[in-house]
Design an enzyme around this catalytic site. Structure first.
Site, PDB file in Angstrom:
ATOM      1  N   TYR A 126      28.995  14.773  31.924  1.00 37.59           N
ATOM      2  CA  TYR A 126      29.400  16.159  31.726  1.00 37.59           C
ATOM      3  C   TYR A 126      30.985  16.392  31.240  1.00 37.59           C
ATOM      4  CZ  TYR A 126      30.096  21.154  33.727  1.00 37.59           C
ATOM      5  OH  TYR A 126      30.281  22.340  34.028  1.00 37.59           O
ATOM      6  N   ASN A 183      32.411  23.643  41.863  1.00 40.19           N
ATOM      7  CA  ASN A 183      31.679  22.662  40.880  1.00 40.19           C
ATOM      8  C   ASN A 183      32.657  22.101  39.851  1.00 40.19           C
ATOM      9  OD1 ASN A 183      31.365  24.571  38.317  1.00 40.19           O
ATOM     10  ND2 ASN A 183      30.510  26.061  40.231  1.00 40.19           N
ATOM     11  N   GLY A 229      25.776  26.942  40.075  1.00 41.32           N
ATOM     12  CA  GLY A 229      27.131  27.065  40.625  1.00 41.32           C
ATOM     13  C   GLY A 229      28.217  27.403  39.365  1.00 41.32           C
ATOM     14  N   GLN A 282      64.537  -6.051  60.404  1.00 43.14           N
ATOM     15  CA  GLN A 282      63.835  -6.927  61.347  1.00 43.14           C
ATOM     16  C   GLN A 282      63.817  -8.380  60.814  1.00 43.14           C
ATOM     17  OE1 GLN A 282      62.428  -4.412  60.057  1.00 43.14           O
ATOM     18  NE2 GLN A 282      61.834  -3.101  61.350  1.00 43.14           N
TER      19      GLN A 282
END
Lengths: 556, 258
Positions: A338, A487, A451, A152
């Site tokens: 963690y 988890n 968990g 275009q």
């Protein structure tokens, strides 16, 4: 392993002033957050910006009970197998441009086969396809892909200075065809991989030719993962029209679009179910084996499969634990603290090399033993008990991994990687991981958080299961696998368990050869050959990412 | 049919025997200290001593419960009968030879008490019950041999400490310093309740247990205590459990003759 040879000791001595064997220390005397250079910087900025915005901002005195963190030593972290030390804050992905770029480089990648498009051109439209036309098409697409017009007129376009990291390259298993591709566009398998790996990869790819498309990082930052294949498909289709002088809108163009959007596309991550509500190319949909294949450590140091597994683990930690679980799924900031356990302070490295040495001595090398109950029980038990005993012999080590989930991840990772290395079978490896978790729970009488433990106590039962929604070949599992969707703290190590099985037996890839080749690309911003080193550079603020907006914002 | 006799736990070592002992409700836990009812209420911080229990529903007798065989079988606890709210006590147990490990707290809680909801994490164990039932159980948990004043902590939040080295007085780390060591009396004294709110006056929970005694009482295997790998029955028990779970998950028909 003799005490002085333990890989983690140097970091422990840097973290704490007492001997790593010392059981007693002093607390409450470190002046809280003020002991940390980074926290002091945060306070300075927080105070200044609170005044500017007129809304209260960062203030560590707001910590519970008015007692800020830092009542004990705020320890530094060493990026494993590097000399880089940093503060924990520097490993949060918001504070680490290298981590952001790793994810952006993954998300903005789409692989699209060219063979279907070439077949349409030749058989349906009677056009000629030659290496010259392919090179011309690639030049057009390298103009269009970053966000420029090819068909275009009077179109708005993107500023090249904002999207210079966007490009397309190709690869093929056909050496003759590769020779005729313009080297600027080629991922050269022969050049990037050791000869034995290149031979494996070329045999897998055959005569097919694949495009590797990198959308601009700024698009990866501002749009979602589902955008990527659409962005690439639009620019591919437009470039086909341009390069092969086609009618814009003729029926055959639909074939290109279909091929580019569906039939020939390999996304980095699959679509996820509504309960996790994410489209393709998001971290939750990236299988473990794909992350292992994105990591390029296996081609630069194939003689050390343990190191290769550890590098892959670091990528899994950042992608799955920090980005996906830590942010997409949970929000908040706690998961970084963690997740760092698997790639800092040479702790997991020590456990894995202990397991590797045990395997070499007992089984004569890697990938030489058939999986059996005797083998899994032997290796997983030995490596697990070794790891647990290190925490008990070195109180500084226990304090470094002060959360049980960290210890559980690292001990079981050592066990799983060792079983994988011994057998070349990651299903056996993951089974070793689960035995480790059960041993750990009974030994210490504690494991991780709710968990964490739930996932691992049903893990034995699903580790050999292949039925849909109960099991899956381990390479194809990931955080979208039902039992792993719970988890943090598992998939990093699981990535390494996949990787160790394959690098232990000298495989060039783990799951998908196309992914392995697509990331063997020196023009990527993130260094996938040495992810831990690259994260360290990010922590030191020495990593330059893409996607910067300085061209379109006021200068400071 | 032979009468079922619970074994509670496998293993042949001193640690496994301690685990069996604490889990066996016929074993009476030794009382080592006395904490007054009011002090315990203050430590938990859910109500002021003397204050009536808050309730979440009317007494069961007034509620007109539906006909239900389970309700007929199970006698409600006093707290449930009265409609008490559920409240908690949470413990942190150091890795250094404490009497109970987190899983032991849960296993023991389930064999000894009714109406408990216990969660297990590596560094804390919340125990939730109807409030008046909780106060009764908490007394046993704090006054007996399963609690060491220096290495066990009563902590609602900011619980970190279980895995950290001990301070110069042998105390477990507590960022909020809810408990302190009184050098004059040699006792551990709480100056804040479990969530960290300062107490009107300190509450003593007694002298720390000596380490040599803790080593005899502990339910934790440690390489510098009773090494797990030396308790071969335990190791083989876990390996067998894992193998059976794995094979049953793959194909239940493979598991025979358990």
């Amino acid at each position: 392993m003799a005490t002085e040879k333990k890989m983690f000791l140097e970091a422990l001595r840097k973290k704490f002033k007492e001997s790593p064997e010392e059981k007693y220390t002093k607390f409450y005397i470190y002046d809280g957050w003020k002991q940390s250079k980074r926290k002091r910087e945060f306070v300075e900025w927080g105070t200044k910006l609170a005044k500017e915005r007129g809304i209260p901002f960062y203030n560590p005195e707001m910590h519970l009970g008015g007692i800020p963190l830092g009542q004990r030593v705020l320890m530094p972290y060493r990026l494993s197998q590097t000399d880089i030390y940093c503060e924990g804050d520097d490993l949060h992905f918001i504070n680490n441009a290298a981590m952001q770029q790793m994810w952006h480089d993954i998300r903005r990648t789409v692989i699209v086969g060219l063979d279907a498009a070439h077949m349409v051109l030749q058989k349906r439209l009677g056009k000629e396809v030659t290496p010259e036309t392919v090179n011309h098409y690639l030049e057009v697409l390298n103009h269009a892909l970053p966000g420029a017009a090819v068909i275009q007129e009077h179109m708005v376009e993107t500023h090249p200075g904002l999207v210079s990291d966007s490009y397309v390259k190709v690869f093929t298993g056909d050496d003759e065809l590769a020779d005729e591709i313009d080297k600027r566009f080629l991922i050269d398998i022969n050049k990037e991989f050791p000869a034995d790996q290149a031979a494996q990869l070329k045999a897998a790819v055959g005569k097919k030719i694949y495009q590797v498309l990198r959308m601009p990082t700024i698009v990866a930052m501002t749009c979602d993962g589902g955008t990527m294949s659409r962005w690439s498909a639009m620019q591919i289709s437009m470039s086909m029209v341009n390069a092969y002088k086609l009618m814009a809108g003729e029926a055959a163009i639909g074939e290109f679009a279909f091929a580019a959007k569906h039939a020939e596309v390999i996304e980095m991550g699959t679509l996820m179910p509504w309960r996790r509500a994410r489209g393709p190319n998001e971290p939750g949909g990236v299988p473990l084996g794909y992350v292992a294949d994105m990591c390029q450590a296996s081609r630069v140091k194939p003689e050390d499969p343990t190191w290769v597994a550890l590098e892959a683990i670091s990528m899994g930690a950042v992608l799955y634990d920090q980005f996906w679980f830590g942010s997409y799924m949970s929000g908040g900031v706690g998961f970084t603290q963690y997740a760092t356990c698997t790639y800092t302070d040479n702790i997991l490295d020590d456990f894995c090399y202990y397991g590797a040495d045990y395997v070499k001595k007992k089984f004569g090398g890697f990938g030489k033993a058939k999986p059996s109950w005797d083998l899994i029980k032997d290796i997983a038990t030995e490596v697990s008990l070794y790891g647990l005993e290190q925490y008990e012999r070195f109180p500084a080590l226990m304090e470094t991994h002060f959360g049980g989930s960290q210890r559980a991840a690292v001990v079981a990772a050592g066990a799983g990687v060792a079983v994988s290395l011994a057998t070349g079978n990651c299903t056996a490896g993951i089974n070793g991981w689960y035995l480790s978790q059960l041993l750990h729970k009974e030994e210490m009488g504690r494991l991780g958080f709710y968990g964490y433990d739930q996932q691992d106590q049903c893990g034995s039962a699903n580790s050999f299961s292949y039925r849909s929604d109960e099991g899956l070949p381990f390479n194809l599992r990931g955080v979208n696998y039902p039992n792993y969707a719970l988890n943090v703290g598992h998939q990093s190590a699981h990535t390494g368990i996949v990787q160790a099985a394959h690098s232990g037996r000298g495989d060039a890839w783990t799951t998908n050869p196309l992914i392995k080749i697509a990331f063997a690309d020196k023009d990527l911003k993130f260094d996938f050959t040495h992810p831990r080193l690259c994260f360290g550079k990010g922590a030191l603020r020495e990593f330059m990412p893409a996607g910067e907006r300085s061209l379109i914002i006021p200068s400071r | 049919m032979v009468e079922y006799k619970p074994q509670y736990y496998p293993g042949s070592s001193k640690v496994s025997k301690n685990r069996k002992k604490y889990m066996d409700p016929s074993y009476k836990l030794k009382k080592l200290r006395t904490i007054s009812d009011d002090d315990l209420v203050k430590l938990m911080g859910h109500r002021v001593p003397g204050e009536a229990y808050k309730s979440v529903h009317p007494p069961l007798e007034e509620m007109g419960e539906p006909a239900c065989p389970i309700r007929e079988l199970v006698e409600p606890t006093p707290g449930a009968k009265a409609g008490d709210r559920i409240r908690y006590i949470q413990f942190t147990d150091s890795v250094y030879f404490t009497p109970l490990t987190p899983y032991m707290r849960a296993w023991m809680g389930h064999t000894r008490y009714r109406g408990v909801d216990i969660g297990v994490l590596s560094g804390r164990v919340p125990l939730e019950m109807r409030e008046r039932d909780l106060e009764k159980v908490a007394k046993e948990l704090v006054e007996t041999e399963i609690f060491d004043p220096a290495r066990c902590g009563i902590r609602g939040a900011t619980v970190h400490g279980h895995s950290l080295r001990l301070d110069e007085n042998g105390m477990m780390f507590d960022a909020l310093r809810r408990f302190v060591f009184d050098k004059k009396t040699g006792e551990v004294v709480y100056v804040k309740d479990q969530i960290g709110v300062p107490l009107d006056k300190p509450i003593s929970v007694g002298k720390p247990i000596k380490e040599e005694e803790l080593r005899e009482m502990t339910s934790e295997y440690r390489v510098d205590g009773v090494p797990f790998r030396e308790d071969k029955e335990m190791v083989e028990f876990v390996q067998r459990l894992h193998m059976l779970r794995t094979e049953a998950g793959f194909d239940p028909n493979r598991v025979k003759g358990i």
